[in-house]
Design a protein around this motif. Sequence first.
Motif, PDB file in Angstrom:
ATOM      1  N   THR A  66       0.880  -1.166   0.041  1.00 33.75           N
ATOM      2  CA  THR A  66       0.028  -0.098  -0.261  1.00 33.75           C
ATOM      3  C   THR A  66       0.917   1.300   0.152  1.00 33.75           C
ATOM      4  O   THR A  66       0.264   2.482  -0.220  1.00 33.75           O
ATOM      5  N   LEU A  67       2.230   1.018   0.279  1.00 33.94           N
ATOM      6  CA  LEU A  67       2.989   2.238   0.253  1.00 33.94           C
ATOM      7  C   LEU A  67       2.755   3.313   1.407  1.00 33.94           C
ATOM      8  O   LEU A  67       2.798   4.515   1.238  1.00 33.94           O
ATOM      9  N   SER A  68       1.991   2.786   2.563  1.00 31.06           N
ATOM     10  CA  SER A  68       1.854   3.273   3.729  1.00 31.06           C
ATOM     11  C   SER A  68       2.080   2.346   4.805  1.00 31.06           C
ATOM     12  O   SER A  68       1.842   1.452   4.782  1.00 31.06           O
ATOM     13  N   LEU A  69       2.500   2.958   6.193  1.00 31.79           N
ATOM     14  CA  LEU A  69       2.756   2.232   7.091  1.00 31.79           C
ATOM     15  C   LEU A  69       1.507   1.453   7.770  1.00 31.79           C
ATOM     16  O   LEU A  69       0.461   2.249   8.097  1.00 31.79           O
ATOM     17  N   GLN A  70       1.377   0.052   7.803  1.00 32.84           N
ATOM     18  CA  GLN A  70       0.120  -0.590   8.067  1.00 32.84           C
ATOM     19  C   GLN A  70       0.480  -1.169   9.570  1.00 32.84           C
ATOM     20  O   GLN A  70       1.323  -2.084   9.764  1.00 32.84           O
ATOM     21  N   LEU A  71      -0.192  -0.658  10.617  1.00 33.75           N
ATOM     22  CA  LEU A  71       0.053  -1.309  12.104  1.00 33.75           C
ATOM     23  C   LEU A  71      -0.692  -2.554  12.139  1.00 33.75           C
ATOM     24  O   LEU A  71      -1.980  -2.777  11.723  1.00 33.75           O
ATOM     25  N   ILE A  72      -0.264  -3.664  12.803  1.00 33.30           N
ATOM     26  CA  ILE A  72      -0.717  -4.767  13.106  1.00 33.30           C
ATOM     27  C   ILE A  72      -1.112  -4.826  14.610  1.00 33.30           C
ATOM     28  O   ILE A  72      -2.678  -4.928  14.838  1.00 33.30           O
ATOM     29  N   THR A  73      -0.319  -4.512  15.333  1.00 30.17           N
ATOM     30  CA  THR A  73      -0.600  -4.412  16.831  1.00 30.17           C
ATOM     31  C   THR A  73      -0.251  -2.799  17.564  1.00 30.17           C
ATOM     32  O   THR A  73       0.638  -2.266  17.008  1.00 30.17           O
ATOM     33  N   LEU A  74      -0.897  -2.602  18.397  1.00 20.78           N
ATOM     34  CA  LEU A  74      -0.779  -1.567  19.058  1.00 20.78           C
ATOM     35  C   LEU A  74      -1.201  -1.486  20.561  1.00 20.78           C
ATOM     36  O   LEU A  74      -2.295  -1.888  20.848  1.00 20.78           O
TER      37      LEU A  74
END
Length: 186
Positions: A66-74
């Motif tokens: 996606t060319l953007s930062l993707q969080l899995i967990t926070l």
Amino acid sequence: QATILRELNSRLDFVLEADELSGSWLYLTPHFELRGVRILGDEHAPVALRLERLRLGFDVLESLRTLSLQLITLSGSGLQLHADLEENGTLPLPGVSGGGEIRTKLLRVILNTQRVQMDKVSFNLHQGDTEVEIHSSMQLLREEEFRRFKMSILSPSQQSWFRVVAEGSGEPTEFSSFVANVHTTL
């Protein structure tokens, strides 16, 4: 540490400050752990949001796709919010003006993360001469369009817990299309 925080902030759409930062890998997932975290508001004004610890896990493949930062967990602990309630019941965040662009960005990050867990959450709310301190923990799970939110709140007397579970599908910010059920227990 400064370089990693600068890169992280440029991809999160808001500014984090931290006293300490460390990183590790779990399989293909990089994790960053920050301690002594402060979230800054409009034009880097201090916000009354502080965390003892914040751990972020990223999906490398989805981020590349996606060319953007993707969080899995926070996940975090020791979240503290000190704020004044307005007479109409709204809760403005100190350092966040008007429409609350920072609030919208934080909400977008939280709602698009697969798993959010916050422990030892403390809200210190003021309205006139009244002050209320609330202790809670929260969890949000997302799978595609499905979301499940759990929150446990310790009563002001600290004698009992109030629990809320909400499940829904759709986009939570689109109220007309979001369908949810809420269950409470005391």
